[in-house]
Design a protein around this motif. Structure first.
Motif, short mmCIF file in Angstrom:
data_model
loop_
_atom_site.label_atom_id
_atom_site.label_comp_id
_atom_site.label_asym_id
_atom_site.label_seq_id
_atom_site.Cartn_x
_atom_site.Cartn_y
_atom_site.Cartn_z
N LEU A 156 42.74 39.56 34.48
CA LEU A 156 42.24 38.47 35.31
C LEU A 156 42.53 38.73 36.79
CD1 LEU A 156 43.29 35.40 33.12
CD2 LEU A 156 40.94 36.09 33.68
N THR A 222 35.27 29.10 32.12
CA THR A 222 34.86 29.51 33.47
C THR A 222 35.93 29.17 34.52
OG1 THR A 222 33.76 27.40 33.98
CG2 THR A 222 32.45 29.08 32.86
N LYS A 224 39.21 29.89 36.11
CA LYS A 224 40.13 31.03 36.17
C LYS A 224 41.59 30.57 36.21
CE LYS A 224 40.52 35.58 38.28
NZ LYS A 224 39.93 36.52 39.27
N LYS A 225 41.85 29.46 36.85
CA LYS A 225 43.23 28.96 36.93
C LYS A 225 43.76 28.63 35.54
CE LYS A 225 46.08 25.44 39.22
NZ LYS A 225 46.61 24.78 38.00
N ALA A 227 42.53 29.81 32.75
CA ALA A 227 42.55 31.07 32.01
C ALA A 227 43.85 31.83 32.26
CB ALA A 227 41.35 31.93 32.40
N TYR A 244 38.38 33.68 29.44
CA TYR A 244 37.63 33.65 30.70
C TYR A 244 36.32 34.39 30.52
CZ TYR A 244 36.82 33.93 35.78
OH TYR A 244 36.32 33.81 37.04
#
Length: 282
Positions: A156, A222, A224-225, A227, A244
């Motif tokens: 990520l 969707t 990212k935080k 994820a 993600y």
């Protein structure tokens, strides 16, 4: 479909998680309708890297930690092939760590399935990059002294557009993840828990079954935080599923002659063209 197992027996130990991963991969390819000539499996060295030997499909078996470079070359040369990389946690995150990082940066259209058993199974049980701190092994007999790699968080951080985790003990779920990864346009990582029944007596099938849980249906992959939070969740409970997934421009599509032209392998080459190019450097 004709994507069948080879006629000889694998050299994996009885009960090895690799059998389940092979079953999941074969099923995913069949359900997607991908013929053997339409895909290629690229691997390095290790028990996971033997996968191309045991499925009737195009295969390339390379060097330890070096599965991603030939996979990149194959995909850029023949954009019409589905390219799958199969490698272990040591092969990917240890010897191949540099290629892992820069493969993500390029976002090549490949599906990367990492057989993560948190140990070096082929070479008799040494700690791998994902072995837990303090865990005793055949070499680290007084316990591992370094922090483990957190592969999903690393992916990520490097900007991967598809990051997932699966478990070889849950084949139907793993099949669905593999199908998503194979169809994803760009680099797709699935870190797959694959117990080593001989050399890892800690991270067993039961250990994983007691800890893994499916991400809920309403999970927003969707974000990212969120994820990243899930990627770092590795204590009493460990999430499996797509952490993600977002659309990103594939590396090959950044080049007009690759995106809109015929596959490079189908283009006519004239040896005399090389002479013209070399003349420019005289």
């Amino acid at each position: 479909m004709n994507c069948e197992y080879e006629l000889y027996d694998p050299s994996w130990c009885p009960g090895c998680g690799n059998y389940m991963i092979r079953t999941a991969l074969k099923t995913a390819l069949e359900e997607l309708g991908i013929e053997p000539h339409e895909a290629v499996i690229v691997s390095g060295i290790g028990q996971a890297a033997k996968i191309p030997h045991y499925i009737k499909i195009n295969g390339f078996n390379g060097l330890h930690g070096r599965a991603i470079p030939p996979a990149i070359g194959i995909k850029l040369s023949n954009k019409n092939l589905k390219v799958i990389v199969e490698s272990g946690d040591g092969d990917t995150y240890g010897e191949g760590g540099n290629h892992f990082i820069h493969g993500i940066r390029r976002n090549i259209d490949i599906a990367h399935f990492v057989h993560d058993n948190q140990i070096y199974g082929l070479t008799k049980g040494q700690a791998s990059p994902t072995t837990a701190m303090g865990q005793k092994t055949t070499l680290q007999f007084d316990g591992v002294k370094v922090e483990p790699v957190k592969p999903l968080a690393l992916a990520l951080t490097m900007g991967a557009g598809f990051v997932a985790r699966g478990f070889s003990g849950d084949i139907p779920h793993l099949v669905s993840l593999m199908k998503e990864a194979i169809n994803y346009k760009g680099y797709a990582l699935i870190d797959i828990f694959q117990p080593c029944v001989v050399w890892n007596k800690v991270n067993t099938f039961q250990w994983y079954k007691n800890k893994v849980y499916h991400l809920p249906d309403d999970y927003d992959y969707t974000n990212k935080k969120i994820a990243m939070e899930k990627a770092l969740e590795f204590d009493d409970r460990i999430p499996i599923g797509i952490l993600y997934k977002v659309e990103k421009e594939d590396y090959g599509d950044k080049f007009e002659f690759i995106k809109n032209g015929p596959a490079l392998v189908d283009r006519e080459l004239n040896p005399l063209d090389a002479e013209k190019l070399m003349d420019e450097f005289k």
